[in-house]
Design an enzyme around this catalytic site. Structure first.
Site, PDB file in Angstrom:
ATOM      1  N   ASP A  38      38.990  36.195  44.313  1.00  0.00           N
ATOM      2  CA  ASP A  38      40.012  36.094  45.063  1.00  0.00           C
ATOM      3  C   ASP A  38      39.728  35.298  46.723  1.00  0.00           C
ATOM      4  O   ASP A  38      40.572  34.819  47.375  1.00  0.00           O
ATOM      5  CB  ASP A  38      40.338  37.443  45.707  1.00  0.00           C
ATOM      6  CG  ASP A  38      41.126  38.302  44.681  1.00  0.00           C
ATOM      7  OD1 ASP A  38      41.434  37.806  43.555  1.00  0.00           O
ATOM      8  OD2 ASP A  38      41.252  39.448  44.582  1.00  0.00           O
TER       9      ASP A  38
ATOM     10  N   HIS B 121      27.163  37.586  50.951  1.00  0.00           N
ATOM     11  CA  HIS B 121      28.369  38.332  50.812  1.00  0.00           C
ATOM     12  C   HIS B 121      28.093  39.750  50.159  1.00  0.00           C
ATOM     13  O   HIS B 121      29.242  40.291  49.491  1.00  0.00           O
ATOM     14  CB  HIS B 121      29.585  37.456  50.381  1.00  0.00           C
ATOM     15  CG  HIS B 121      30.348  36.732  51.355  1.00  0.00           C
ATOM     16  ND1 HIS B 121      30.325  35.226  51.348  1.00  0.00           N
ATOM     17  CD2 HIS B 121      30.852  37.184  52.451  1.00  0.00           C
ATOM     18  CE1 HIS B 121      30.822  34.923  52.508  1.00  0.00           C
ATOM     19  NE2 HIS B 121      31.191  35.894  53.076  1.00  0.00           N
TER      20      HIS B 121
ATOM     21  N   GLU C  62      47.354  40.609  39.039  1.00  0.00           N
ATOM     22  CA  GLU C  62      46.681  41.502  39.825  1.00  0.00           C
ATOM     23  C   GLU C  62      47.536  42.546  40.044  1.00  0.00           C
ATOM     24  O   GLU C  62      48.684  42.718  39.748  1.00  0.00           O
ATOM     25  CB  GLU C  62      45.789  40.744  40.901  1.00  0.00           C
ATOM     26  CG  GLU C  62      44.718  40.050  40.756  1.00  0.00           C
ATOM     27  CD  GLU C  62      43.790  39.714  41.725  1.00  0.00           C
ATOM     28  OE1 GLU C  62      43.865  40.406  42.839  1.00  0.00           O
ATOM     29  OE2 GLU C  62      42.845  38.854  41.676  1.00  0.00           O
TER      30      GLU C  62
HETATM   31  P1  FAD Z   1      24.742  36.622  47.788  1.00  0.00           P
HETATM   32  O1  FAD Z   1      25.350  37.884  48.538  1.00  0.00           O
HETATM   33  O2  FAD Z   1      24.182  35.534  48.959  1.00  0.00           O
HETATM   34  O3  FAD Z   1      23.837  36.780  46.602  1.00  0.00           O
HETATM   35  C1  FAD Z   1      24.278  37.757  45.653  1.00  0.00           C
HETATM   36  C2  FAD Z   1      23.267  38.087  44.654  1.00  0.00           C
HETATM   37  O4  FAD Z   1      22.971  36.761  43.850  1.00  0.00           O
HETATM   38  C3  FAD Z   1      21.720  38.141  45.238  1.00  0.00           C
HETATM   39  O5  FAD Z   1      21.038  39.166  44.555  1.00  0.00           O
HETATM   40  C4  FAD Z   1      21.294  36.849  45.240  1.00  0.00           C
HETATM   41  O6  FAD Z   1      19.801  36.895  45.449  1.00  0.00           O
HETATM   42  C5  FAD Z   1      21.787  36.210  43.957  1.00  0.00           C
HETATM   43  N1  FAD Z   1      22.135  34.611  44.121  1.00  0.00           N
HETATM   44  C6  FAD Z   1      22.568  34.076  45.288  1.00  0.00           C
HETATM   45  N2  FAD Z   1      22.540  32.753  45.123  1.00  0.00           N
HETATM   46  C7  FAD Z   1      22.049  32.463  43.795  1.00  0.00           C
HETATM   47  C8  FAD Z   1      21.665  31.407  42.993  1.00  0.00           C
HETATM   48  N3  FAD Z   1      21.971  30.266  43.359  1.00  0.00           N
HETATM   49  N4  FAD Z   1      20.832  31.735  41.909  1.00  0.00           N
HETATM   50  C9  FAD Z   1      20.624  32.964  41.337  1.00  0.00           C
HETATM   51  N5  FAD Z   1      20.864  33.871  42.236  1.00  0.00           N
HETATM   52  C10 FAD Z   1      21.453  33.781  43.283  1.00  0.00           C
HETATM   53  N6  FAD Z   1      33.737  38.905  43.686  1.00  0.00           N
HETATM   54  C11 FAD Z   1      34.574  38.743  42.800  1.00  0.00           C
HETATM   55  O7  FAD Z   1      34.050  38.489  41.637  1.00  0.00           O
HETATM   56  N7  FAD Z   1      35.783  38.357  42.813  1.00  0.00           N
HETATM   57  C12 FAD Z   1      36.383  38.488  43.908  1.00  0.00           C
HETATM   58  O8  FAD Z   1      37.627  38.297  44.048  1.00  0.00           O
HETATM   59  C13 FAD Z   1      35.373  38.621  44.992  1.00  0.00           C
HETATM   60  N8  FAD Z   1      36.191  38.696  46.440  1.00  0.00           N
HETATM   61  C14 FAD Z   1      35.301  38.842  47.350  1.00  0.00           C
HETATM   62  C15 FAD Z   1      35.791  38.814  48.732  1.00  0.00           C
HETATM   63  C16 FAD Z   1      35.303  38.855  49.769  1.00  0.00           C
HETATM   64  C17 FAD Z   1      35.537  38.824  51.043  1.00  0.00           C
HETATM   65  C18 FAD Z   1      33.641  39.172  49.772  1.00  0.00           C
HETATM   66  C19 FAD Z   1      32.677  39.495  50.592  1.00  0.00           C
HETATM   67  C20 FAD Z   1      33.269  39.283  48.482  1.00  0.00           C
HETATM   68  C21 FAD Z   1      33.829  39.154  47.233  1.00  0.00           C
HETATM   69  N9  FAD Z   1      33.235  39.029  45.913  1.00  0.00           N
HETATM   70  C22 FAD Z   1      34.266  38.923  44.762  1.00  0.00           C
HETATM   71  C23 FAD Z   1      32.112  39.518  45.780  1.00  0.00           C
HETATM   72  C24 FAD Z   1      30.752  38.037  45.442  1.00  0.00           C
HETATM   73  O9  FAD Z   1      31.346  37.652  44.104  1.00  0.00           O
HETATM   74  C25 FAD Z   1      29.592  38.628  45.670  1.00  0.00           C
HETATM   75  O10 FAD Z   1      29.334  38.958  46.929  1.00  0.00           O
HETATM   76  C26 FAD Z   1      28.606  37.572  45.245  1.00  0.00           C
HETATM   77  O11 FAD Z   1      27.513  38.148  45.406  1.00  0.00           O
HETATM   78  C27 FAD Z   1      28.853  36.078  46.038  1.00  0.00           C
HETATM   79  O12 FAD Z   1      28.178  36.029  46.997  1.00  0.00           O
HETATM   80  P2  FAD Z   1      27.425  35.066  47.786  1.00  0.00           P
HETATM   81  O13 FAD Z   1      27.624  33.926  47.235  1.00  0.00           O
HETATM   82  O14 FAD Z   1      27.427  35.503  49.262  1.00  0.00           O
HETATM   83  O15 FAD Z   1      26.073  35.636  47.197  1.00  0.00           O
END
Ligand code: FAD
Length: 559
Positions: free
Chosen positions: A155, A87, A265
């Protein structure tokens, strides 16, 4: 690796494959075929593309440790990136030429889901142990079975525990409980070996990993604080035409840390696509929405304060008073009504044991939330319905083919002292007219709740999220606008910090981390000296390794 699978792999892929990878015990969980590597070559942002050489589908944290160790001792170390759901916006979970670890496969096909609620035995509070790959929505479902829930959220809940804890995890509850990273008791992390860390055990690693952008280790388990889950939520939206009143009321509400609203918010509504496409939740009735749109068209831009009060069915009648208050057409009427409500509910003067809902009455400067008369709206929803509200928007956009589009999002933290300058320069300047689709979030957070994430140096700062979708092939234009906003801040001396940061030059990263940079580099030297982890963040260059001595690397001594 079965021969059939290898036969699907073009020879060019095999050439780039790290040597010896397929001799490992985990080889049958490593995929090289172009379909797989292509799927892992981009993310939600759809702005960056770079395929990995391979993808690991781990069946246990040991598989991940084996991969990281192998790379570390390889004559040609290769990058490794944990990927939650991808994400990210700017390729942060990509591993160009390396191996992406598909974290969700840790939990796949298991009965236990790797989510366990425990505690409350007198010596400890209740908590949930969740795998780093778990989605927050699943953590919520599982904890609710025990009557508990984590207290700080994002969120959107279809994000992984490891992904948000690598950033901060902020939402409308953070003013009270801090971001998600402030609500963790313990982590299990793969740095090459499995390490446990907490405030008392390996604290440098613990605080380094929380908000550490995946640079120091891969989170495979997090022990997260929970609290008794509320049953219902009274959810309000108040409309403002004046930014100063809007932010003053937001700050008033977050100053009531223990008893007031549970969630605060806010957002900018503009009479164009951002208003039409404000997909984050279904809230307004058609009639109310027409009313809000009309106001927005009169003023060009209006502001929406969003607040929520949690409650139990047993206290429902007093919470009803909130609805009464919020639906009042004039703040002055509110003043008049306060004594009636108090006397009908509870003749005692203000006391902290009163139901939180009644405390709205005691916002004494108070009675004086200055929303536009007649523009207070409230809904009553289940706790689950409230927390999972963005998913409803996601489904709507998916059905319209508007989810899998480029997302040139910009998230920044702006110090409170400059939020008015930001409003004038950005909301009333650069973003006007705004022809894009997607919410623009604006809400205050408190510094003292933060630990390791990088934030501005002020007690209160605003989280600004320009969450715009490029539905008209205009992502470059939106991205240029983002750059213009950052240039404006720099020119005006607004000391913002990017959240979910994206920089390509190390000097910018140094500036971003500020005084924390040296400590961060030290931790990187200690736990990932060969710069293997999360290369998509583009923080470190190869120069770091030259400064590492063997004594500095506990990792080296262990193998
Ligand atoms: P990824 O995108 O897969 O990874 C993000 C980063 O973390 C990369 O560098 C990856 O290598 C690393 N990573 C992933 N998993 C691990 C792990 N287990 N250990 C160590 N490193 C790891 N953020 C907020 O704070 N508040 C919000 O309200 C919010 N709303 C969102 C709404 C939407 C629709 C989207 C798409 C994103 C939102 N986000 C929000 C952002 C979100 O927190 C980040 O995208 C975050 O990276 C989580 O996504 P993911 O779990 O898919 O991680």
């Amino acid at each position: 690796m079965s021969p059939q699978r290898l036969s699907h792999v073009p020879p060019s892929f095999l050439r780039t494959l790290p040597q010896g990878l397929l001799e490992l015990d985990i080889a049958d969980r490593i995929y090289l075929d172009p379909d797989t590597t292509t799927r892992f070559s981009t993310d939600f942002g759809r702005l960056t593309r770079a395929p990995p050489s391979a993808v690991l589908y781990p069946s246990s944290p040991d598989d991940i440790a084996a991969l990281v160790r192998f790379s570390y001792f390889s004559p040609h170390p290769f990058p490794v990136a944990a990927r939650g759901c991808g994400h990210s916006i700017r390729g942060q979970a990509l591993a160009p030429g390396g191996v992406v670890v598909d974290m969700p496969s840790l939990g796949r096909g298991r009965d236990d889901r790797r989510i366990n609620v425990s505690g409350g035995d007198g010596s400890s509070s209740w908590y949930v142990d969740a795998g780093g790959e778990q989605l927050w929505i699943d953590v919520l479902h599982e904890t609710l079975k025990h009557g508990f829930a984590p207290r700080s959220w994002t969120d959107y809940l279809h994000l992984t525990v490891g992904g948000t804890l690598s950033n901060a995890g902020v939402s409308g509850q953070a003013f009270r409980h801090g971001p998600q990273i402030s609500n963790v008791y313990e982590l299990e992390v793969v740095t090459g070996e499995m390490m446990r860390c907490s405030h008392n055990e390996n604290p440098a690693l613990f605080y380094g990993v929380l908000g550490g952008l995946g640079q120091l280790g891969i989170i495979t388990r997090a022990r997260i604080a929970v609290e008794p889950a509320p049953e219902r939520v009274r959810w309000a939206r108040l409309i403002y035409t004046d930014f100063v009143s809007f932010t003053r009321d937001q700050e008033l509400l977050i100053s009531m840390s223990e008893e007031g609203f549970d969630y605060v918010e806010g957002s900018l509504l503009m009479m164009d696509h951002s208003l039409i496409g404000n997909w984050r939740s279904s809230f307004f009735s058609d009639r109310d929405w027409e009313k809000v749109k009309l106001l927005a068209s009169q003023f060009g831009a209006i502001y929406c304060l969003e607040g929520a009060v949690y409650y139990e069915m047993a206290t429902a009648s007093s919470v009803d008073q909130v609805k009464v208050l919020l639906l009042l057409s004039s703040p002055m009427q509110l003043v008049g009504l306060v004594p009636t409500i108090i006397s009908s509910q509870d003749p005692r003067p203000y006391s902290s044991s009163m139901p939180p809902s009644l405390l709205l009455v005691f916002i004494r400067d108070a009675s004086l939330l200055s929303f536009v008369p007649g523009f207070a709206f409230a809904n009553d929803v289940s706790y689950m319905g409230f927390l999972d509200r963005v998913h409803t928007g996601e489904l709507k956009l998916r059905s319209m083919g508007l989810w899998d589009v480029p997302h040139p999002w910009l998230n920044i933290f702006v110090p409170k002292s400059r939020i008015r300058d930001f409003e004038i320069g950005v909301f009333k300047g650069i973003l006007k007219p705004n022809n894009s689709m997607g919410p623009v979030l604006i809400y205050p957070l408190k510094k003292n709740k933060y630990m390791s994430a990088v934030i501005p140096d002020e007690e209160i700062f605003y989280s600004i999220g320009l969450l715009r979708s490029a539905i008209m092939g205009d992502w470059e234009h939106l991205d240029d606008q983002n750059d213009e906003i950052l240039r404006f801040c720099r020119r005006e001396g607004i000391e913002y910090k990017q959240y979910l940061p994206h920089y390509t030059a190390q000097t910018d990263w140094m500036k971003h981390f500020g005084l924390k940079w040296n400590a961060f580099v030290e931790l990187k030297r200690r736990y990932d000296p060969k710069l293997l982890l999360s290369p998509g963040q583009r923080i470190f260059t190869s120069s770091l390794i030259e400064h590492v001595s063997e004594q500095e690397i506990p990792f080296l001594k262990l193998y």
